[in-house]
Design an enzyme around this catalytic site. Structure first.
Site, PDB file in Angstrom:
ATOM      1  N   ARG A  28       1.280  45.185 -12.773  1.00 19.75           N
ATOM      2  CA  ARG A  28       0.374  44.124 -13.233  1.00 19.75           C
ATOM      3  C   ARG A  28       0.793  43.544 -14.584  1.00 19.75           C
ATOM      4  O   ARG A  28      -0.054  43.240 -15.422  1.00 19.75           O
ATOM      5  CB  ARG A  28      -1.059  44.643 -13.360  1.00 19.75           C
ATOM      6  CG  ARG A  28      -1.736  44.903 -12.057  1.00 19.75           C
ATOM      7  CD  ARG A  28      -2.281  43.609 -11.446  1.00 19.75           C
ATOM      8  NE  ARG A  28      -2.831  43.885 -10.131  1.00 19.75           N
ATOM      9  CZ  ARG A  28      -4.108  44.166  -9.907  1.00 19.75           C
ATOM     10  NH1 ARG A  28      -4.971  44.166 -10.892  1.00 19.75           N
ATOM     11  NH2 ARG A  28      -4.516  44.406  -8.693  1.00 19.75           N
ATOM     12  N   ARG A  32      -4.464  39.014 -16.332  1.00 18.13           N
ATOM     13  CA  ARG A  32      -5.492  38.468 -17.222  1.00 18.13           C
ATOM     14  C   ARG A  32      -5.392  38.890 -18.675  1.00 18.13           C
ATOM     15  O   ARG A  32      -6.019  38.289 -19.538  1.00 18.13           O
ATOM     16  CB  ARG A  32      -6.879  38.841 -16.670  1.00 18.13           C
ATOM     17  CG  ARG A  32      -7.261  37.972 -15.482  1.00 18.13           C
ATOM     18  CD  ARG A  32      -8.547  38.447 -14.867  1.00 18.13           C
ATOM     19  NE  ARG A  32      -8.379  39.831 -14.411  1.00 18.13           N
ATOM     20  CZ  ARG A  32      -9.192  40.438 -13.569  1.00 18.13           C
ATOM     21  NH1 ARG A  32     -10.238  39.810 -13.103  1.00 18.13           N
ATOM     22  NH2 ARG A  32      -8.969  41.678 -13.202  1.00 18.13           N
ATOM     23  N   ARG A  41      -4.911  30.208 -14.844  1.00 19.04           N
ATOM     24  CA  ARG A  41      -5.922  30.675 -13.895  1.00 19.04           C
ATOM     25  C   ARG A  41      -7.204  29.847 -13.983  1.00 19.04           C
ATOM     26  O   ARG A  41      -7.937  29.742 -13.001  1.00 19.04           O
ATOM     27  CB  ARG A  41      -6.171  32.148 -14.181  1.00 19.04           C
ATOM     28  CG  ARG A  41      -7.177  32.835 -13.327  1.00 19.04           C
ATOM     29  CD  ARG A  41      -6.702  33.091 -11.929  1.00 19.04           C
ATOM     30  NE  ARG A  41      -7.688  33.931 -11.292  1.00 19.04           N
ATOM     31  CZ  ARG A  41      -8.849  33.482 -10.828  1.00 19.04           C
ATOM     32  NH1 ARG A  41      -9.121  32.200 -10.896  1.00 19.04           N
ATOM     33  NH2 ARG A  41      -9.712  34.310 -10.274  1.00 19.04           N
ATOM     34  N   ASP A  77       0.055  39.338  -4.063  1.00 20.85           N
ATOM     35  CA  ASP A  77      -0.942  40.395  -3.905  1.00 20.85           C
ATOM     36  C   ASP A  77      -0.660  41.167  -2.623  1.00 20.85           C
ATOM     37  O   ASP A  77      -0.125  40.607  -1.666  1.00 20.85           O
ATOM     38  CB  ASP A  77      -2.368  39.826  -3.866  1.00 20.85           C
ATOM     39  CG  ASP A  77      -3.383  40.932  -4.126  1.00 20.85           C
ATOM     40  OD1 ASP A  77      -3.607  41.256  -5.305  1.00 20.85           O
ATOM     41  OD2 ASP A  77      -3.908  41.507  -3.160  1.00 20.85           O
ATOM     42  N   TYR A 153      -8.315  48.551   3.047  1.00 20.83           N
ATOM     43  CA  TYR A 153      -8.933  47.240   2.828  1.00 20.83           C
ATOM     44  C   TYR A 153      -9.356  46.600   4.146  1.00 20.83           C
ATOM     45  O   TYR A 153     -10.429  46.008   4.254  1.00 20.83           O
ATOM     46  CB  TYR A 153      -7.965  46.306   2.094  1.00 20.83           C
ATOM     47  CG  TYR A 153      -7.911  46.593   0.621  1.00 20.83           C
ATOM     48  CD1 TYR A 153      -8.972  46.230  -0.206  1.00 20.83           C
ATOM     49  CD2 TYR A 153      -6.834  47.253   0.052  1.00 20.83           C
ATOM     50  CE1 TYR A 153      -8.953  46.509  -1.554  1.00 20.83           C
ATOM     51  CE2 TYR A 153      -6.801  47.537  -1.302  1.00 20.83           C
ATOM     52  CZ  TYR A 153      -7.858  47.162  -2.098  1.00 20.83           C
ATOM     53  OH  TYR A 153      -7.848  47.444  -3.436  1.00 20.83           O
TER      54      TYR A 153
HETATM   55  O1  CP3 Z   1       2.277  43.767 -10.829  1.00 23.35           O
HETATM   56  C1  CP3 Z   1       2.325  42.533 -10.928  1.00 23.35           C
HETATM   57  O2  CP3 Z   1       2.287  41.935 -12.024  1.00 23.35           O
HETATM   58  C2  CP3 Z   1       2.484  41.708  -9.678  1.00 23.35           C
HETATM   59  C3  CP3 Z   1       1.287  41.151  -9.133  1.00 23.35           C
HETATM   60  C4  CP3 Z   1       0.317  42.030  -8.392  1.00 23.35           C
HETATM   61  C5  CP3 Z   1      -1.064  41.704  -8.308  1.00 23.35           C
HETATM   62  N1  CP3 Z   1      -1.662  42.576  -7.434  1.00 23.35           N
HETATM   63  C6  CP3 Z   1      -1.706  40.597  -9.009  1.00 23.35           C
HETATM   64  C7  CP3 Z   1      -3.173  40.526  -9.091  1.00 23.35           C
HETATM   65  C8  CP3 Z   1       0.522  43.164  -7.626  1.00 23.35           C
HETATM   66  C9  CP3 Z   1       1.794  43.968  -7.409  1.00 23.35           C
HETATM   67  C10 CP3 Z   1      -0.722  43.494  -7.012  1.00 23.35           C
HETATM   68  C11 CP3 Z   1      -0.896  44.600  -6.060  1.00 23.35           C
HETATM   69  C12 CP3 Z   1      -2.251  44.985  -5.662  1.00 23.35           C
HETATM   70  N2  CP3 Z   1      -3.281  44.182  -5.318  1.00 23.35           N
HETATM   71  C13 CP3 Z   1      -2.662  46.311  -5.461  1.00 23.35           C
HETATM   72  C14 CP3 Z   1      -1.806  47.536  -5.627  1.00 23.35           C
HETATM   73  C15 CP3 Z   1      -1.637  47.885  -7.044  1.00 23.35           C
HETATM   74  C16 CP3 Z   1      -2.856  48.362  -7.744  1.00 23.35           C
HETATM   75  O3  CP3 Z   1      -3.259  47.678  -8.705  1.00 23.35           O
HETATM   76  O4  CP3 Z   1      -3.417  49.373  -7.352  1.00 23.35           O
HETATM   77  C17 CP3 Z   1      -4.000  46.288  -5.049  1.00 23.35           C
HETATM   78  C18 CP3 Z   1      -4.876  47.478  -4.748  1.00 23.35           C
HETATM   79  C19 CP3 Z   1      -4.376  44.920  -4.942  1.00 23.35           C
HETATM   80  C20 CP3 Z   1      -5.680  44.373  -4.478  1.00 23.35           C
HETATM   81  C21 CP3 Z   1      -6.331  43.632  -5.557  1.00 23.35           C
HETATM   82  N3  CP3 Z   1      -5.923  42.391  -6.009  1.00 23.35           N
HETATM   83  C22 CP3 Z   1      -7.470  43.989  -6.296  1.00 23.35           C
HETATM   84  C23 CP3 Z   1      -8.229  45.284  -6.134  1.00 23.35           C
HETATM   85  C24 CP3 Z   1      -7.742  42.935  -7.183  1.00 23.35           C
HETATM   86  C25 CP3 Z   1      -8.934  42.776  -8.085  1.00 23.35           C
HETATM   87  C26 CP3 Z   1      -8.744  43.553  -9.318  1.00 23.35           C
HETATM   88  C27 CP3 Z   1      -9.151  42.757 -10.524  1.00 23.35           C
HETATM   89  O5  CP3 Z   1      -8.657  43.141 -11.582  1.00 23.35           O
HETATM   90  O6  CP3 Z   1      -9.934  41.796 -10.403  1.00 23.35           O
HETATM   91  C28 CP3 Z   1      -6.743  41.969  -7.017  1.00 23.35           C
HETATM   92  C29 CP3 Z   1      -6.606  40.718  -7.775  1.00 23.35           C
HETATM   93  C30 CP3 Z   1      -5.354  40.560  -8.566  1.00 23.35           C
HETATM   94  N4  CP3 Z   1      -4.098  40.880  -8.142  1.00 23.35           N
HETATM   95  C31 CP3 Z   1      -5.271  39.984  -9.878  1.00 23.35           C
HETATM   96  C32 CP3 Z   1      -3.903  39.955 -10.197  1.00 23.35           C
HETATM   97  C33 CP3 Z   1      -3.270  39.378 -11.432  1.00 23.35           C
HETATM   98  C34 CP3 Z   1      -6.437  39.449 -10.708  1.00 23.35           C
HETATM   99  C35 CP3 Z   1      -6.801  38.133 -10.113  1.00 23.35           C
HETATM  100  C36 CP3 Z   1      -7.535  37.234 -11.071  1.00 23.35           C
HETATM  101  O7  CP3 Z   1      -6.869  36.457 -11.767  1.00 23.35           O
HETATM  102  O8  CP3 Z   1      -8.774  37.253 -11.072  1.00 23.35           O
END
Ligand code: CP3
Length: 346
Positions: A28, A32, A41, A77, A153
């Protein structure tokens, strides 16, 4: 900065070769906690950013341009291929992802389908643009969710505390569970092969919810699917990182997954984890992301502690034990990267 040397640091560590200093990237690392991300965003929804190659490229480049990270990770994602297989995914502000039509029975399962590389062409387009934009500055990592985590999921319809529905399907409708997991596995293979074909130089499988399973259930209901994915993409020669969260108590099983590098969280000491997985495998991790909200001195103490546990051995890639948290100050991330590079200089 010598570009060739930098490009090699992360990939060399994945192969267990000598490096000039320990490479670091952060799960990540785009997100944000960065002002650049929040500004973009404000104008676009999260899914629009994932699906518009120019925007995904821009976000992927934000941490690479701002920080001295040793790898870029494609901005996307894990739920992108889930949507491509026929499940409606929504990201609601503050609620995380929600699946509108979860798979809970044979009828809903039959409404899902395999994917073609064309279904995710926005991802492969972004990868091609990124490779040319990066010009070898740092390697590009592609990724996918691992089957058990994706199934969680797809079955639970979103985040789950006790995984009642996914475990319910395992224990009470094993045939359906296996059919779904087999389908997801085929999809992930297509997805990762397409990313590799487009130019990613390493891949990471995220098994974020693996820690919800007992060791026996992990072996019976999760391990074999990730193993099948890894053997299918192994011939491509790109390093494969397998990250399981909360699975420190069964790393003896995790090591059998067939990955080159195992990503570990902070709940286990790095040296202890490395001994269990065996030093022929490489390791990634494992700073608690919350430490990045602590003082500069505390960050230094914790980072150096992890580097000491790696004993300047080759094959350690520094990372957090999970993703960067939104309230993290960017200056603390910069500080961490400097410490890792300076302290590990060979
Ligand atoms: O690592 C990176 O920078 C690459 C981008 C990336 C994102 N999600 C961006 C993201 C990667 C590799 C993921 C993987 C992902 N997504 C996982 C596995 C890794 C982990 O974190 O456990 C999972 C479980 C997800 C599912 C997911 N996507 C969730 C649970 C959420 C919400 C969490 C939150 O913080 O709101 C997301 C959204 C998400 N994925 C965001 C980002 C930057 C936030 C989106 C926003 O801008 O609101």
């Amino acid at each position: 900065m010598n570009k060739d040397r930098e490009e090699c640091r992360f990939l060399k560590a994945c192969r267990g070769e000598e490096v000039d200093m320990t490479p670091i990237w952060l799960m990540r690392q785009a997100g944000r906690y960065m002002q650049e991300y929040r500004s973009l965003r404000e104008k676009h929804s999260f899914l629009t950013m994932c699906k518009t190659p120019e925007l995904a490229v821009e976000v992927t480049m934000q941490p690479v341009n701002r920080l001295d990270v040793d790898a870029a990770i494609l901005f996307s994602d894990i739920l992108i291929p889930v949507e491509a297989m026929g499940i409606q995914v929504e990201f609601t502000e503050g609620k995380g992802p929600v699946m509108k039509n979860p798979v809970r029975d044979k009828i809903s399962f039959n409404k899902t389908h395999l994917i073609e590389p064309d279904d995710v062409s926005f991802v492969t387009d972004a990868i091609r643009i990124l490779r040319s934009e990066l010009q070898g500055r740092v390697p590009l990592i592609g990724f996918s969710g691992a089957p058990f985590t994706l199934a969680s999921y797809i079955i639970e319809a979103g985040h789950s505390r006790n995984f009642l529905l996914v475990k319910g399907m395992m224990y009470q409708a094993k045939d359906l569970y296996e059919a779904l997991l087999d389908r997801i596995t085929d999809i992930v293979i297509t997805y990762l092969k397409a990313q590799i074909e487009a130019g990613v130089q390493a891949v990471q499988l995220f098994d974020t919810w693996a820690g919800a399973l007992s060791p026996d259930d992990y072996e019976t209901y999760a391990l074999k699917y990730s193993q099948r994915i890894i053997s299918a993409i192994k011939p491509s020669g790109v390093p494969i990182i397998y990250y399981a969260n909360g699975a420190g108590t069964y790393l003896d099983k995790i090591k059998q997954v067939g990955a080159d590098v195992i990503g570990v969280d902070w709940r286990i000491e790095l040296d202890k984890a490395w001994t269990t997985i065996g030093t022929d495998l490489k390791i990634q991790g494992n700073l608690d992301p919350v430490v990045l909200l602590a003082s500069k001195d505390e960050i230094r103490r914790r980072a150096e502690g992890i580097l000491d546990r790696a004993a300047q051995r080759t094959g350690h890639i520094f990372n957090l034990g999970h993703g960067v948290l939104p309230p993290t100050p960017v200056t603390n991330v910069e500080h961490l990267i400097n410490i890792v590079h300076e302290y590990s200089k060979r």
